[in-house]
Design a protein around this motif. Structure first.
Motif, PDB file in Angstrom:
ATOM      1  N   ASP A 183     -13.202   6.018  -9.468  1.00  0.00           N
ATOM      2  CA  ASP A 183     -12.917   4.602  -9.246  1.00  0.00           C
ATOM      3  C   ASP A 183     -13.936   3.774 -10.023  1.00  0.00           C
ATOM      4  O   ASP A 183     -15.130   3.813  -9.734  1.00  0.00           O
ATOM      5  N   ALA A 210       0.836  -1.204   0.000  1.00  0.00           N
ATOM      6  CA  ALA A 210       0.000   0.000   0.000  1.00  0.00           C
ATOM      7  C   ALA A 210       0.866   1.247   0.000  1.00  0.00           C
ATOM      8  O   ALA A 210       0.558   2.242  -0.677  1.00  0.00           O
ATOM      9  N   GLU A 241      -8.148  -4.512  -3.770  1.00  0.00           N
ATOM     10  CA  GLU A 241      -9.029  -3.643  -2.991  1.00  0.00           C
ATOM     11  C   GLU A 241      -8.218  -2.622  -2.203  1.00  0.00           C
ATOM     12  O   GLU A 241      -8.475  -1.415  -2.261  1.00  0.00           O
ATOM     13  N   PHE A 242      -7.201  -3.092  -1.467  1.00  0.00           N
ATOM     14  CA  PHE A 242      -6.426  -2.124  -0.679  1.00  0.00           C
ATOM     15  C   PHE A 242      -5.456  -1.343  -1.560  1.00  0.00           C
ATOM     16  O   PHE A 242      -5.156  -0.180  -1.287  1.00  0.00           O
ATOM     17  N   GLN A 278     -17.141   7.089  -6.979  1.00  0.00           N
ATOM     18  CA  GLN A 278     -17.354   5.763  -7.550  1.00  0.00           C
ATOM     19  C   GLN A 278     -18.084   5.895  -8.883  1.00  0.00           C
ATOM     20  O   GLN A 278     -18.987   6.716  -9.039  1.00  0.00           O
ATOM     21  N   ALA A 293      -5.803   5.642  -5.093  1.00  0.00           N
ATOM     22  CA  ALA A 293      -6.753   6.757  -5.072  1.00  0.00           C
ATOM     23  C   ALA A 293      -6.374   7.772  -3.997  1.00  0.00           C
ATOM     24  O   ALA A 293      -6.436   8.990  -4.208  1.00  0.00           O
ATOM     25  N   ALA A 294      -5.953   7.278  -2.831  1.00  0.00           N
ATOM     26  CA  ALA A 294      -5.554   8.174  -1.744  1.00  0.00           C
ATOM     27  C   ALA A 294      -4.337   9.008  -2.136  1.00  0.00           C
ATOM     28  O   ALA A 294      -4.280  10.218  -1.877  1.00  0.00           O
ATOM     29  N   SER A 309      -5.929  -0.377  -4.780  1.00  0.00           N
ATOM     30  CA  SER A 309      -6.643   0.683  -5.497  1.00  0.00           C
ATOM     31  C   SER A 309      -7.012   1.809  -4.544  1.00  0.00           C
ATOM     32  O   SER A 309      -6.988   2.996  -4.919  1.00  0.00           O
ATOM     33  N   ALA A 310      -7.327   1.452  -3.294  1.00  0.00           N
ATOM     34  CA  ALA A 310      -7.613   2.490  -2.296  1.00  0.00           C
ATOM     35  C   ALA A 310      -6.373   3.345  -2.040  1.00  0.00           C
ATOM     36  O   ALA A 310      -6.467   4.575  -1.905  1.00  0.00           O
ATOM     37  N   ILE A 343     -12.658  11.716  -4.483  1.00  0.00           N
ATOM     38  CA  ILE A 343     -12.748  10.334  -4.969  1.00  0.00           C
ATOM     39  C   ILE A 343     -14.217   9.972  -5.120  1.00  0.00           C
ATOM     40  O   ILE A 343     -14.986  10.065  -4.171  1.00  0.00           O
TER      41      ILE A 343
END
Length: 455
Positions: A77, A20, A58-59, A152, A65-66, A61-62, A150
């Motif tokens: 996203d 991450a 999942e983590f 969706q 984005a962050a 892509s988070a 961000i």
């Protein structure tokens, strides 16, 4: 320390190599490099982020984005979408940056990060190097309204992408749907095309039999898809399908299966589509771009068809570079990674499946008959694992073994040793006029590689 970016982005074991923290730092650096280049001049920057169904995506892509939002980039996203879908959305909707989280055909524990610039094109080497150099540097962080937002996507990218894919096809006979009358079995590899692939084929009018389209975050590429087509081969025969298509985890590849269950590889698909384009007068420069891994039989078949082949190193980025430099519109790899430049900026497995099926409809010929365009020479490919890939071109013992093999094969074959760009693997490829010769030489050479380069 080696270069962080490989032949297809940054890739490794998720949460060990691809963390991450790495994803966040890469995203911040990418925003800074592109911003400094003037790519964001005069407007608030926008990025699109997509992934394949791996649980680690999942983590990751988070984190991506962050990182982008912290650097002042607005992020959309799109969730699970094939790599070529992210590239298409990046270009079609005018995003400044696209990011895909995927390790393509690699096993589930791996993951990767791939960037696209405005227009949906992969980053050139110098931009990747600049991003790597700027990772971890001090920077002035935006605050308040300067921070990115961000949002969706809500499935709109899937709809747009499917519409784009179907629009690339000609109408069927008498105005029917392009693929009306075809039964197609599709293996989605429990990957990114699990929704898009069947949807596009059905929208084009095909009767679709679907397998391995239930991703759970852990089963991507697991004994299925283009790297394991055996299940698809059986299903095609059992279901009475006219043909089958198999994608990999991020759906930038496609292999096919004829009605008798025989595999049709990327070389054969390229040959079929190249001839189709030439017949229509659309094959720019009458040229097909291939890699050194393509079977010699493809080159011979294209010569017979009046089509020139241009060879590159292995990797779709090198195929694409040669295509763009020469203005060519078709190129690809034996693995099923085909680039059709009039419709896509990168390899697209679903697009390949649609175009191949359309050729079956427009000609009225079976896939098995079309595949005879390319008579493949016997070829053996052995992946030698657990070896030091960096020494493959340097070790005297390996070089001597290659020279001996080449002397034995003469003009009726060839040898290629290719280190993997992402794994401790050296791929030994041998072609020969006879299968037993190819087998013998390949296994002898693989044993030398295994012994000399063992870690």
């Amino acid at each position: 320390m080696g270069r962080l970016f490989g032949t297809d982005g940054v890739r490794g074991v998720a949460n060990r190599d691809v963390t991450a923290e790495l994803a966040l730092d890469l995203s911040v650096a990418a925003a800074h490099v592109l911003g400094a280049s003037g790519a964001f001049a005069g407007h608030r920057p926008r990025a699109v982020v997509g992934r394949d169904p791996r649980s680690s995506g999942e983590f990751l892509s988070a984190a991506v984005a962050a990182g982008l939002a912290s650097a002042g980039v607005d992020v959309t996203d799109v969730g699970v979408l094939p790599t070529p879908g992210v590239a298409h959305v990046t270009g079609a909707l005018g995003f400044d940056l696209g990011v895909m989280l995927s390790a393509s055909h690699n096993p589930m524990p791996d993951n990767g990060i791939k960037f696209f610039t405005r227009g949906g094109h992969k980053l050139p080497d110098d931009v990747e190097d600049a991003i790597e150099q700027r990772m971890g540097e001090p920077w002035e962080r935006p605050i308040g309204a300067g921070v990115g937002r961000i949002t969706q996507d809500g499935g709109l990218a899937v709809i747009r992408y499917v519409e784009h894919l179907v629009q690339t096809l000609p109408a069927g006979p008498d105005g029917a749907a392009p693929l009306a009358g075809l039964r197609i079995a599709v293996d989605c590899a429990n990957g990114a095309a699990s929704e898009v692939g069947p949807a596009a084929l059905r929208a084009a009018g095909a009767d679709v039999v679907v397998i391995n389209a239930s991703p759970d975050g852990r089963n991507i590429n697991q004994t299925c898809g283009s790297t394991h087509p055996e299940q698809l081969q059986a299903v095609v025969v059992a279901s009475g399908a006219h043909l089958g298509v198999a994608f990999d985890g991020d759906a930038d590849r496609c292999l096919a299966v004829d009605a008798e269950g025989r595999l049709v590889d990327g070389d054969q698909i390229m040959g079929i589509l190249a001839v189709a384009l030439k017949e229509r007068g659309e094959l720019v420069n009458d040229t097909l771009v291939i890699t050194v891994m393509s079977n010699l039989g493809l080159q011979l078949a294209m010569t017979d068809a009046g089509i020139r082949t241009e060879q590159t190193g292995v990797g779709d980025r090198y195929v694409l570079e040669a295509m763009r430099a020469g203005g060519h519109i078709l190129g690809g790899e034996q693995s099923g990674h085909l680039i059709m430049a009039r419709h896509a900026t990168t390899g697209d497995g679903t697009l390949t499946a649609l175009q191949l099926a359309a050729r079956v409809v427009t000609t009225g010929r079976t896939l098995a008959d079309l595949a005879t365009t390319v008579s493949r020479l016997p070829q053996v490919l052995i992946n030698v694992t657990g070896v030091d890939r960096a020494r493959a071109d340097l070790d005297d013992g390996v070089l001597a073994a290659v020279a001996l093999a080449e002397a034995e094969l003469g003009l009726r074959g060839r040898v290629l040793l290719r280190p993997s760009g992402t794994e401790p693997v050296v791929r030994v490829m041998v072609e020969a006029g006879e299968q037993d010769v190819a087998d013998r030489v390949a296994h002898r050479l693989a044993e030398v590689v295994r012994e000399r380069l063992a870690l």
